[in-house]
Design a protein around this motif. Structure first.
Motif, short mmCIF file in Angstrom:
data_model
loop_
_atom_site.label_atom_id
_atom_site.label_comp_id
_atom_site.label_asym_id
_atom_site.label_seq_id
_atom_site.Cartn_x
_atom_site.Cartn_y
_atom_site.Cartn_z
N VAL A 113 -3.07 -14.30 -18.00
CA VAL A 113 -4.15 -14.48 -17.02
C VAL A 113 -3.57 -15.27 -15.85
N GLY A 114 -3.82 -14.82 -14.63
CA GLY A 114 -3.30 -15.53 -13.45
C GLY A 114 -1.84 -15.20 -13.21
N HIS A 115 -1.06 -16.22 -12.83
CA HIS A 115 0.33 -16.02 -12.43
C HIS A 115 1.17 -15.44 -13.58
N ASN A 116 2.05 -14.52 -13.22
CA ASN A 116 2.94 -13.92 -14.20
C ASN A 116 4.37 -14.05 -13.68
N ASP A 117 5.20 -14.81 -14.41
CA ASP A 117 6.58 -15.05 -13.97
C ASP A 117 7.38 -13.77 -13.81
N ALA A 118 7.04 -12.76 -14.60
CA ALA A 118 7.80 -11.52 -14.57
C ALA A 118 7.53 -10.70 -13.31
N THR A 119 6.38 -10.91 -12.72
CA THR A 119 6.03 -10.14 -11.52
C THR A 119 5.43 -11.08 -10.48
N PRO A 120 6.26 -11.94 -9.91
CA PRO A 120 5.71 -12.92 -8.95
C PRO A 120 5.15 -12.24 -7.70
N TRP A 121 4.23 -12.93 -7.04
CA TRP A 121 3.68 -12.47 -5.77
C TRP A 121 4.85 -12.14 -4.83
N PRO A 122 4.86 -11.11 -4.03
CA PRO A 122 3.73 -10.19 -3.77
C PRO A 122 3.75 -8.93 -4.64
N GLN A 123 4.45 -9.01 -5.79
CA GLN A 123 4.48 -7.81 -6.63
C GLN A 123 3.14 -7.60 -7.32
N CYS B 160 0.84 -1.20 0.00
CA CYS B 160 0.00 0.00 0.00
C CYS B 160 0.87 1.25 0.00
N PRO B 161 0.72 2.13 -0.98
CA PRO B 161 1.54 3.34 -1.02
C PRO B 161 1.34 4.24 0.20
N LEU B 162 0.21 4.08 0.87
CA LEU B 162 -0.07 4.91 2.04
C LEU B 162 0.40 4.26 3.33
N GLY B 163 0.76 2.98 3.27
CA GLY B 163 1.13 2.27 4.50
C GLY B 163 -0.07 1.99 5.38
N ASN B 164 -1.21 1.79 4.77
CA ASN B 164 -2.41 1.49 5.57
C ASN B 164 -2.21 0.23 6.40
N LYS B 165 -2.82 0.24 7.60
CA LYS B 165 -2.67 -0.92 8.50
C LYS B 165 -3.85 -1.85 8.30
N GLN B 166 -3.78 -2.60 7.21
CA GLN B 166 -4.94 -3.40 6.82
C GLN B 166 -5.38 -4.43 7.87
N PRO B 167 -4.48 -5.30 8.39
CA PRO B 167 -4.97 -6.32 9.35
C PRO B 167 -5.64 -5.68 10.56
N GLU B 168 -5.12 -4.52 10.99
CA GLU B 168 -5.68 -3.88 12.17
C GLU B 168 -7.11 -3.39 11.90
N ARG C 108 -12.77 3.62 -3.31
CA ARG C 108 -13.51 3.52 -4.57
C ARG C 108 -12.59 3.35 -5.78
N ILE C 109 -11.47 4.05 -5.78
CA ILE C 109 -10.71 4.09 -7.04
C ILE C 109 -9.28 3.60 -6.96
N CYS C 110 -8.81 3.20 -5.79
CA CYS C 110 -7.45 2.66 -5.72
C CYS C 110 -7.41 1.32 -6.46
N PRO C 111 -6.35 1.06 -7.21
CA PRO C 111 -6.26 -0.26 -7.87
C PRO C 111 -5.99 -1.40 -6.88
N ALA C 112 -5.90 -1.07 -5.60
CA ALA C 112 -5.76 -2.09 -4.54
C ALA C 112 -4.54 -2.97 -4.71
N LEU C 113 -3.40 -2.33 -4.69
CA LEU C 113 -2.14 -3.08 -4.77
C LEU C 113 -2.02 -4.06 -3.61
N CYS C 114 -2.60 -3.66 -2.46
CA CYS C 114 -2.57 -4.49 -1.26
C CYS C 114 -3.17 -5.87 -1.51
N GLU C 115 -4.25 -5.90 -2.28
CA GLU C 115 -4.94 -7.18 -2.48
C GLU C 115 -4.09 -8.15 -3.30
N LYS C 116 -3.29 -7.60 -4.20
CA LYS C 116 -2.43 -8.48 -5.00
C LYS C 116 -1.29 -9.03 -4.15
N SER C 117 -1.03 -8.39 -3.01
CA SER C 117 0.05 -8.84 -2.11
C SER C 117 -0.48 -9.64 -0.93
#
Ligand code: SF4
Length: 329
Positions: A317-327, A58-66, A95-104
């Motif tokens: 579609v799905g896993h991408n070798d070039a950008t493995p999780w958590p990227q 998260c670019p904002l450093g949100n404390k998601q689990p909390e 509403r509009i963040c691409p939610a990078l956190c969810e991909k990680s």
């Protein structure tokens, strides 16, 4: 942490969009919401990982689990307080963040069903407004005045933070209303402008001043301030310098998107300046978010057909070798 076994039993549930046949006839927000019970179940899926990669993403450093934990326990006020500690405008990012956190999210890696972090964020922000948890702060003034040039997301965020520290803040912007690209770029069907107005009301009540419709010359900054913060963003589009660019009917994305938002706000434009896809066959060049905003806008304006082209190859579609999780894929 939330329910330690919920991620095994409860599937990811997104609120989804309004039905296509309905949503393409208007510019109202397309995303729906879950009820409070379903929302809490979604929050319960968070595993409170030892290393929460969502923080890192998260670019904002949100404390998601909390905030998931507080949400799961029905402590909506606490959830908002955790969220607001790092995020000045969770109703926008929700509403509009691409939610990078969810991909990680570790659940993205293990079962491709990450926690619905972004939607949960929006739900917490909406509950906070609805329940009156958002009370304008009245900080002790420190006697210093700051001018912020540009009332887009960066300027608004800087204004919030400086105001909270006691500075007297004035925002300047050439546009008639604050919000920058939130208001004059992102289509209403993704972000309703009433959501911006609601937050601007809070900022105003906190003492932040708005000087709208003012073009500031950086060589001649407004007098009477102790400091200036330039937050003008990047309004200059990247044009294509290719033969034929000067032909009729070729527009930059923001010419269309911005004008449509102005029109929805009640402004009118002379016919020769109108950018409208009604009855046209539209070609959108660019396959990113801006391109998709142009598609949605063209369809709502009544385009006969819309075709989109993109210079990059089709993403896997799905896993991408070039950008493995958590990227970010
Ligand atoms: S949705 Fe965006 S702003 Fe919200 S936690 Fe995820 S990355 Fe951060």
């Amino acid at each position: 942490m939330a329910d330690p076994k919920a991620f095994l039993n409860i599937p990811r549930q997104e609120a989804g969009y309004r039905p296509v046949h309905e949503r393409i006839t208007d510019f109202s927000q397309v995303e729906q919401t879950l009820n409070s019970h379903e929302r809490k179940l979604q929050a319960s899926r968070c595993m409170d990982c030892g290393v929460p990669f969502c923080h890192w993403a998260c670019p904002l450093g949100n404390k998601q689990p909390e905030f998931q934990d507080a949400l799961y326990k029905g402590k909506w006020r606490e959830a908002y307080e955790v969220l607001a500690a790092t995020n000045d405008f969770p109703e926008f990012t929700g509403r509009i963040c691409p939610a990078l956190c969810e991909k990680s999210c570790v659940l993205k890696l293990s079962c491709d069903e990450p926690v619905t972090i972004r939607e949960n964020e929006a739900a917490i922000a909406e509950a906070a407004f609805r329940e009156g948890y958002i009370v304008p702060i009245q900080p002790e003034r420190n006697g210093k005045r700051v001018a912020i040039i540009g009332a887009g997301p960066a300027g608004l965020s800087a204004a919030c933070r400086l105001n909270a520290k006691g500075y007297e803040v004035t925002l300047f912007d050439s546009k008639p209303m604050p919000g920058g690209l939130l208001r004059y770029g992102i289509p209403n069907f993704k972000l309703d402008k009433a959501v911006i107005d609601r937050r601007m009301g809070v900022l105003e009540a906190e003492g932040i001043k708005f000087e709208m419709g003012v073009t500031v010359d950086v060589q001649n900054l407004p007098a009477g301030f102790d400091a200036y913060c330039i937050c003008t963003g990047t309004p200059q589009a990247r044009d294509l310098n290719i033969p034929g660019r000067e032909l009729k009917g070729i527009y930059l994305a923001l010419e269309m998107l911005s004008q449509q938002n102005h029109i929805l706000d009640g402004e009118t434009f002379p016919k020769e300046r109108l950018v409208n896809a009604k009855g046209k066959r539209v070609l959108v060049i660019g396959g990113g978010d801006t391109g998709s905003d142009c598609i949605g806008t063209s369809i709502r304006q009544g385009a006969v057909s819309v075709t989109q082209i993109e210079i990059m190859p089709q993403p896997p579609v799905g896993h991408n070798d070039a950008t493995p999780w958590p990227q970010w894929p």
